[in-house]
Design a protein around this motif. Sequence first.
Motif, mmCIF file in Angstrom:
data_model
loop_
_atom_site.group_PDB
_atom_site.id
_atom_site.type_symbol
_atom_site.label_atom_id
_atom_site.label_comp_id
_atom_site.label_asym_id
_atom_site.label_seq_id
_atom_site.Cartn_x
_atom_site.Cartn_y
_atom_site.Cartn_z
ATOM 1 N N LYS A 14 29.483 38.287 25.427
ATOM 2 C CA LYS A 14 28.870 38.516 26.659
ATOM 3 C C LYS A 14 28.231 40.034 26.703
ATOM 4 N N GLN B 69 35.418 50.394 26.887
ATOM 5 C CA GLN B 69 34.457 49.251 26.265
ATOM 6 C C GLN B 69 33.589 49.446 25.354
ATOM 7 N N ALA C 206 34.674 43.620 30.205
ATOM 8 C CA ALA C 206 36.287 43.818 30.751
ATOM 9 C C ALA C 206 36.674 42.616 31.107
ATOM 10 N N GLY C 207 36.023 41.493 31.513
ATOM 11 C CA GLY C 207 36.521 40.349 32.160
ATOM 12 C C GLY C 207 37.333 39.498 31.015
ATOM 13 N N GLU D 180 26.753 49.639 38.902
ATOM 14 C CA GLU D 180 26.673 48.295 37.921
ATOM 15 C C GLU D 180 25.832 47.459 38.482
ATOM 16 N N GLU E 14 36.117 50.054 40.619
ATOM 17 C CA GLU E 14 36.390 48.752 41.361
ATOM 18 C C GLU E 14 37.644 48.715 41.687
ATOM 19 N N HIS F 100 38.843 54.258 34.848
ATOM 20 C CA HIS F 100 38.022 52.904 34.576
ATOM 21 C C HIS F 100 38.813 51.856 33.666
ATOM 22 N N TYR G 19 25.121 42.649 27.627
ATOM 23 C CA TYR G 19 24.444 43.050 28.569
ATOM 24 C C TYR G 19 23.328 43.743 27.999
HETATM 25 C C1 BGP Z 1 33.088 45.276 36.290
HETATM 26 C C2 BGP Z 1 33.483 46.482 35.287
HETATM 27 C C3 BGP Z 1 32.747 46.835 34.400
HETATM 28 C C4 BGP Z 1 32.134 45.447 33.412
HETATM 29 C C5 BGP Z 1 31.290 44.639 34.653
HETATM 30 C C6 BGP Z 1 30.907 43.517 33.805
HETATM 31 O O1 BGP Z 1 34.140 44.704 36.685
HETATM 32 O O2 BGP Z 1 33.562 47.653 36.430
HETATM 33 O O3 BGP Z 1 33.886 47.403 33.237
HETATM 34 O O4 BGP Z 1 32.803 45.092 32.554
HETATM 35 O O5 BGP Z 1 32.179 44.259 35.405
HETATM 36 O O6 BGP Z 1 31.872 42.587 33.827
HETATM 37 P P1 BGP Z 1 32.123 41.712 32.265
HETATM 38 O O7 BGP Z 1 32.412 42.917 31.378
HETATM 39 O O8 BGP Z 1 33.473 41.036 32.631
HETATM 40 O O9 BGP Z 1 30.976 40.871 32.333
#
Ligand code: BGP
Length: 467
Positions: free
Chosen positions: A428, A18, A421-422, A366, A175, A129, A430
Amino acid sequence: MSRFPKDFMWGGAIAANQAEGAYREDGKGLSITDVTQCGPTRYIDYELEVDPAKYYPSHEAIDFYHTYKDDLKLMAEMGFTVFRTSINWARLFPTGEEDEPLQAGIDFYRDLFDTMHELGMEPLVTMSHYETPLALTKKYNSWASREMIDIFDKFARACFENFGDQVKYWLTFNEINNIFKAPYLAAGMDVRGMDDFMPVAFQAAHHVFVSNAKTVKLCHEMLPDAQIGCMLSLSNIYPGTCKPEDVMAAYNARRRSLFFGDVMLRGSYPGYGWKMMRDCGVELSIEPGDLELIAENTCDYLGFSYYRTSAFSDGDSQVFSTAGGVGHENPYLKASEWGWQMDPMGLRYTCNELWDRYQKPLFIVENGLGAVDTVEDDGSIHDTYRIDYLRDHIEAMADAVEDGCEIMGYTWWGPIDIVSAGTGEMKKRYGFVYVDRDNEGNGTGKRLKKDSFVYYKKVVASNGEDL
Ligand code: BGP
């Protein structure tokens, strides 16, 4: 007076796929996320060879492969004492089955971890990951096949041999409980065309459990001073009502995740796990020695992600929706732009639930808020919503510590903007650091400090007291 232990670790977390980009550089093979479609449902693009016309933000991501020294300096400026990232399996073993790891991959990660140490940060390293080499999916359908156990063992040995002097905190499979919701991401499996992938997912989970135990055993033998944990997605689930059927349904839904912790932290299949398998018509293929290996090699600690909670009532679907997780909306909570319901009290509840259940150290690896950020004309970004989320969750974590939960540390997810990731997208965000790149790869790549950068720096400097 800080409510956190003096050796509490503060930092942030990313993942190779990522952030690094350089998806074909220095001999790296294709990982499954390099060919996983962007958007609300992500499936591996099985035409395998990447269509050059298809742009995946993860191909360049934020180019961390080349910018990591400057990016880590920004993290150090906030006072981080720990930094989590992953070793991209396909950067060491392009197809997963080479005899020896790529020297270029070893050199990159050794310099990455050296840089972290030079800047006062302990590396916290995830071994898998969402970065399964695509060749393994193509040849074995990844963890659906038992061959993956020996293949991963070779990767684990290479990690411990080449980075064991630099890394003392390890996590095995990111996860991994998402194998029941998103097996293509969590375990690199192709489940398209399967009406019900649960039988394959349970068998793959067994292969992962055996591999996890072998990896724990190898780590303890090769790196006696290191600690190795499992990593689970443990955002929580509340009963939709106090109706007994809803309470039982929510508990059963929660145990579809706790099942993974029970096996990897307590060392055996729980009774309700066998019932879940019976209900799915699963006849698990277990080889002599598997269960003993699992029993004798449990993880040292539990790393977990916590973002949100949702409600779950009798009759709710288990189907994972990238928006709200499982179940349905909780009327008492507000949601993010991506429908993730924010619940700081839920973090305190979850820490207590997990400490009571496992009595093993916890690491929140996380936690974070993905949001749309606005860059003002002067380059400032006033992400008060992110500061509020961070403050509330740190206060909840402090309450959990006072409740008696042993928590090793906290790594905010995505302290610098990275690819989701989603959804596979950049929008999106952070980060405490903004990165000027969009979903289509446009932008200068410039880094900008958001208001939350200064806020988190203050939190870290006061060991979580100055909120
Ligand atoms: C979890 C993963 C991360 C990260 C996080 C946030 O599922 O371990 O890789 O991505 O979610 O999710 P997203 O990036 O979809 O907002």
